[in-house]
Design a protein around this motif. Sequence first.
Motif, PDB file in Angstrom:
ATOM      1  N   GLY A 191       3.180  10.638  -0.940  1.00 40.03           N
ATOM      2  CA  GLY A 191       3.714  11.914  -0.469  1.00 40.03           C
ATOM      3  C   GLY A 191       3.812  11.995   1.039  1.00 40.03           C
ATOM      4  O   GLY A 191       4.462  12.895   1.572  1.00 40.03           O
ATOM      5  N   THR A 192       3.197  11.060   1.757  1.00 41.99           N
ATOM      6  CA  THR A 192       3.264  11.043   3.222  1.00 41.99           C
ATOM      7  C   THR A 192       4.376  10.139   3.731  1.00 41.99           C
ATOM      8  O   THR A 192       4.587  10.055   4.939  1.00 41.99           O
ATOM      9  CB  THR A 192       1.923  10.573   3.806  1.00 41.99           C
ATOM     10  N   ASN A 193       5.050   9.457   2.822  1.00 41.51           N
ATOM     11  CA  ASN A 193       6.125   8.557   3.227  1.00 41.51           C
ATOM     12  C   ASN A 193       7.452   9.306   3.195  1.00 41.51           C
ATOM     13  O   ASN A 193       7.866   9.836   2.153  1.00 41.51           O
ATOM     14  CB  ASN A 193       6.177   7.354   2.282  1.00 41.51           C
ATOM     15  N   VAL A 194       8.130   9.332   4.321  1.00 43.32           N
ATOM     16  CA  VAL A 194       9.372  10.105   4.462  1.00 43.32           C
ATOM     17  C   VAL A 194      10.442   9.615   3.503  1.00 43.32           C
ATOM     18  O   VAL A 194      11.148  10.412   2.875  1.00 43.32           O
ATOM     19  CB  VAL A 194       9.885  10.030   5.921  1.00 43.32           C
TER      20      VAL A 194
ATOM     21  N   GLU B  90       0.844  -1.195   0.000  1.00 46.80           N
ATOM     22  CA  GLU B  90       0.000   0.000   0.000  1.00 46.80           C
ATOM     23  C   GLU B  90       0.877   1.242   0.000  1.00 46.80           C
ATOM     24  O   GLU B  90       1.915   1.302   0.646  1.00 46.80           O
ATOM     25  CB  GLU B  90      -0.910   0.000   1.240  1.00 46.80           C
ATOM     26  N   SER B  91       0.448   2.266  -0.699  1.00 47.33           N
ATOM     27  CA  SER B  91       1.279   3.449  -0.874  1.00 47.33           C
ATOM     28  C   SER B  91       1.391   4.292   0.389  1.00 47.33           C
ATOM     29  O   SER B  91       2.276   5.112   0.503  1.00 47.33           O
ATOM     30  CB  SER B  91       0.711   4.319  -2.007  1.00 47.33           C
ATOM     31  N   GLY B  92       0.528   4.065   1.345  1.00 43.32           N
ATOM     32  CA  GLY B  92       0.580   4.904   2.541  1.00 43.32           C
ATOM     33  C   GLY B  92       1.119   4.192   3.751  1.00 43.32           C
ATOM     34  O   GLY B  92       0.797   4.534   4.876  1.00 43.32           O
ATOM     35  N   GLY B  93       1.932   3.154   3.538  1.00 41.19           N
ATOM     36  CA  GLY B  93       2.387   2.305   4.629  1.00 41.19           C
ATOM     37  C   GLY B  93       3.530   2.890   5.425  1.00 41.19           C
ATOM     38  O   GLY B  93       3.765   4.086   5.461  1.00 41.19           O
ATOM     39  N   GLY B  94       4.274   1.973   6.051  1.00 40.75           N
ATOM     40  CA  GLY B  94       5.322   2.380   6.974  1.00 40.75           C
ATOM     41  C   GLY B  94       6.537   2.940   6.284  1.00 40.75           C
ATOM     42  O   GLY B  94       6.638   3.004   5.069  1.00 40.75           O
ATOM     43  N   SER B  95       7.515   3.333   7.101  1.00 43.19           N
ATOM     44  CA  SER B  95       8.683   4.032   6.574  1.00 43.19           C
ATOM     45  C   SER B  95       9.668   3.105   5.877  1.00 43.19           C
ATOM     46  O   SER B  95      10.626   3.569   5.289  1.00 43.19           O
ATOM     47  CB  SER B  95       9.408   4.736   7.736  1.00 43.19           C
ATOM     48  N   ASP B  96       9.439   1.789   5.966  1.00 43.91           N
ATOM     49  CA  ASP B  96      10.392   0.862   5.347  1.00 43.91           C
ATOM     50  C   ASP B  96       9.973   0.469   3.935  1.00 43.91           C
ATOM     51  O   ASP B  96      10.564  -0.418   3.337  1.00 43.91           O
ATOM     52  CB  ASP B  96      10.529  -0.406   6.196  1.00 43.91           C
ATOM     53  N   GLU B  97       8.967   1.104   3.352  1.00 40.73           N
ATOM     54  CA  GLU B  97       8.479   0.735   2.028  1.00 40.73           C
ATOM     55  C   GLU B  97       9.529   0.920   0.957  1.00 40.73           C
ATOM     56  O   GLU B  97       9.638   0.119   0.038  1.00 40.73           O
ATOM     57  CB  GLU B  97       7.261   1.576   1.657  1.00 40.73           C
ATOM     58  N   MET B  98      10.286   2.018   1.050  1.00 45.07           N
ATOM     59  CA  MET B  98      11.249   2.320  -0.008  1.00 45.07           C
ATOM     60  C   MET B  98      12.291   1.219  -0.110  1.00 45.07           C
ATOM     61  O   MET B  98      12.796   0.916  -1.173  1.00 45.07           O
ATOM     62  CB  MET B  98      11.923   3.661   0.285  1.00 45.07           C
TER      63      MET B  98
END
Length: 232
Positions: A169-172, A92-100
């Motif tokens: 855009g909300t993911n750091v 999901e595009s709005g998940g946690g900070s480890d997505e990248m």
Amino acid sequence: DFQTEQNEMLTLLRQYLSPLISFFRVYVIQGLFKFLTRLVTGTCELERILSRDSASSAPAQTCVALKTAICRSKTLLDAANAITKQEVVRAESGGGSDEMMLRAETDEELSAQARQLAKRIVEQKRMRESRPEFKKRIYPNLVVFLRAILTTNALKQRVKELQATGFSGTNVEHEQALEEFWTHAMGRERVGGRYTEDWGAVGFQGRDPATDFRAGGLLALTQLRHFAVQQT
């Protein structure tokens, strides 16, 4: 007329007989050839592939031949599934900070998988492990080429995971990667708000670059950042 009807009949016969001939050639003749070859040489198809001199001089062809032989084998269904599986789970595009940094298998994990898979193949194909050729060439080559196949699969999986994960855009980490692309592409840090016409300087179409990624997902951003870092 008679000639036309005859040609039509021949065409129909070819259409119906062609699959049967192909089946006979692939499964019956090749199966018989493999059986006789094993009877004479005492080795299975995989052993013959891995013991060739071309195994080291033509690794790509050997990988293809090995994968094809495993997938054709009736006794190696588990191994065939292991080297052909393609599993992609959309993040999901709005998940946690480890997505990248989607999890990628390490070299150690891939090597361990290759050894385990090689062990199962040796047992299922009943290879003679006491043979000097087996210890010197066949088994080491089996592990090496299985690892190459698994590594390729892991890379494909990684690419598909990145593409299936949308930019947020909300993911750091997503935002940081975007700013890194700007900094390396332009040679300076960006000044101003998040939504600005400045993004057009690096090729984006509007004030919000996130709208340009679309189906490319994080794969598009990852490629842009890599290009900017490595080529500028």
